[in-house]
Design an enzyme around this catalytic site. Structure first.
Site, short mmCIF file in Angstrom:
data_model
loop_
_atom_site.label_atom_id
_atom_site.label_comp_id
_atom_site.label_asym_id
_atom_site.label_seq_id
_atom_site.Cartn_x
_atom_site.Cartn_y
_atom_site.Cartn_z
N LYS A 13 0.82 -1.22 0.00
CA LYS A 13 0.00 0.00 0.00
C LYS A 13 0.85 1.26 0.00
CE LYS A 13 -2.19 -1.00 3.90
NZ LYS A 13 -1.68 -2.34 4.24
N ARG A 88 -9.72 1.16 8.65
CA ARG A 88 -9.27 -0.18 9.00
C ARG A 88 -10.33 -0.97 9.76
NH1 ARG A 88 -3.43 0.68 8.96
NH2 ARG A 88 -2.27 -1.24 9.29
N ARG A 127 11.53 -6.26 4.65
CA ARG A 127 11.53 -4.84 4.29
C ARG A 127 12.55 -4.00 5.07
NH1 ARG A 127 5.52 -2.37 5.27
NH2 ARG A 127 5.41 -2.61 7.50
N ARG A 131 11.00 -1.39 11.72
CA ARG A 131 9.74 -1.14 12.43
C ARG A 131 9.59 -2.13 13.57
NH1 ARG A 131 4.71 0.02 8.45
NH2 ARG A 131 3.69 -1.04 10.20
N ARG A 142 -0.76 -8.93 13.32
CA ARG A 142 -1.32 -7.93 12.40
C ARG A 142 -2.16 -8.59 11.31
NH1 ARG A 142 3.99 -5.40 10.88
NH2 ARG A 142 2.85 -4.17 9.36
P1 AMP Z 1 0.58 0.74 8.89
O1 AMP Z 1 1.77 1.63 8.71
O2 AMP Z 1 -0.59 1.12 8.05
O3 AMP Z 1 0.94 -0.72 8.80
O4 AMP Z 1 0.10 0.98 10.41
C1 AMP Z 1 0.92 0.64 11.50
C2 AMP Z 1 0.10 0.53 12.77
O5 AMP Z 1 -0.53 1.79 13.05
C3 AMP Z 1 -1.05 -0.45 12.71
O6 AMP Z 1 -0.65 -1.79 12.98
C4 AMP Z 1 -1.98 0.09 13.79
O7 AMP Z 1 -1.49 -0.22 15.08
C5 AMP Z 1 -1.82 1.59 13.60
N1 AMP Z 1 -2.82 2.12 12.64
C6 AMP Z 1 -2.56 2.71 11.44
N2 AMP Z 1 -3.71 3.08 10.83
C7 AMP Z 1 -4.71 2.69 11.66
C8 AMP Z 1 -6.12 2.75 11.60
N3 AMP Z 1 -6.75 3.27 10.53
N4 AMP Z 1 -6.83 2.24 12.64
C9 AMP Z 1 -6.23 1.71 13.71
N5 AMP Z 1 -4.91 1.61 13.84
C10 AMP Z 1 -4.15 2.08 12.83
#
Ligand code: AMP
Length: 186
Positions: A13, A88, A127, A131, A142
């Protein structure tokens, strides 16, 4: 133009959202990146979400929704954006619909990237962005959270007639071309 890019962790994404944003001259908005920035800057929000993110769980809906609403109110978002990592949950999707409606705006496309689980896991482990949630254990959490809480969001956008499914395997450019082909005619 307002686009949602959707998919499980590791679907690509972020990489694709960046390319799409450049292509259309719109902003790339990543809720995950906003949270990681808040953590690194040591803000109040960062302190609240750090533990949740490290555990691979979801930040509470209201916290994310408020952050998105405040962000898209910014002048520079008027030209459009591609949002990655939001909504999400179905609750977030409904809240997003309502906030856009209040603004007399709407989503133009919902692009859903798919790839097999073993490929997602390999990509996340490889990657190397350092993180805290890219460990094998947290990746498993996740993916489970994605299946249980996030995947139902697809149905929401299917009902709205905006859902576009795109094969997320292959090279970055192949996937990008598929995304462009999946965009609705303007
Ligand atoms: P990402 O970078 O999109 O993988 O997001 C990393 C982490 O941020 C996720 O595993 C969640 O803990 C939190 N997070 C990001 N976006 C959301 C969202 N829309 N709703 C809830 N948690 C989020």
């Amino acid at each position: 133009m307002r686009i949602i890019i959707f998919g499980p962790p590791g679907a690509g994404k972020g990489t694709q959202a960046k390319k799409v944003a450049e292509h259309f001259g719109i902003i790339h908005l990543s809720t995950g990146k906003m949270f990681r920035d808040a953590i690194n800057e040591g803000t109040e929000l960062g302190k609240i979400v750090k533990f949740i993110i490290d555990e691979g769980q979801l930040v509470p809906d209201q916290t994310v929704v408020d952050m998105v609403e405040e962000t898209i109110a910014g002048e520079e978002y008027k030209k459009g954006y591609i949002i990655d990592g939001f909504p999400r949950t179905v609750e977030q999707a409904v809240a997003f619909d309502n906030m856009l409606e209040r603004r007399n705006e709407a989503v133009d496309a919902f692009i859903s990237l798919y790839a097999p689980d073993d490929e997602l896991i390999q990509r996340l482990l490889a990657r190397g962005e350092g993180r805290s949630d890219d460990t094998e254990e947290k990746i498993k959490t996740r993916l489970e959270v994605y299946k249980k809480e996030t995947a139902p969001v697809m149905e929401h956008y299917q009902q709205a007639g905006l859902f576009r499914s795109v094969d997320g395997t292959g090279t970055v450019d192949e996937i990008f071309q598929r995304i462009l082909s999946a965009m609705p005619e303007k």
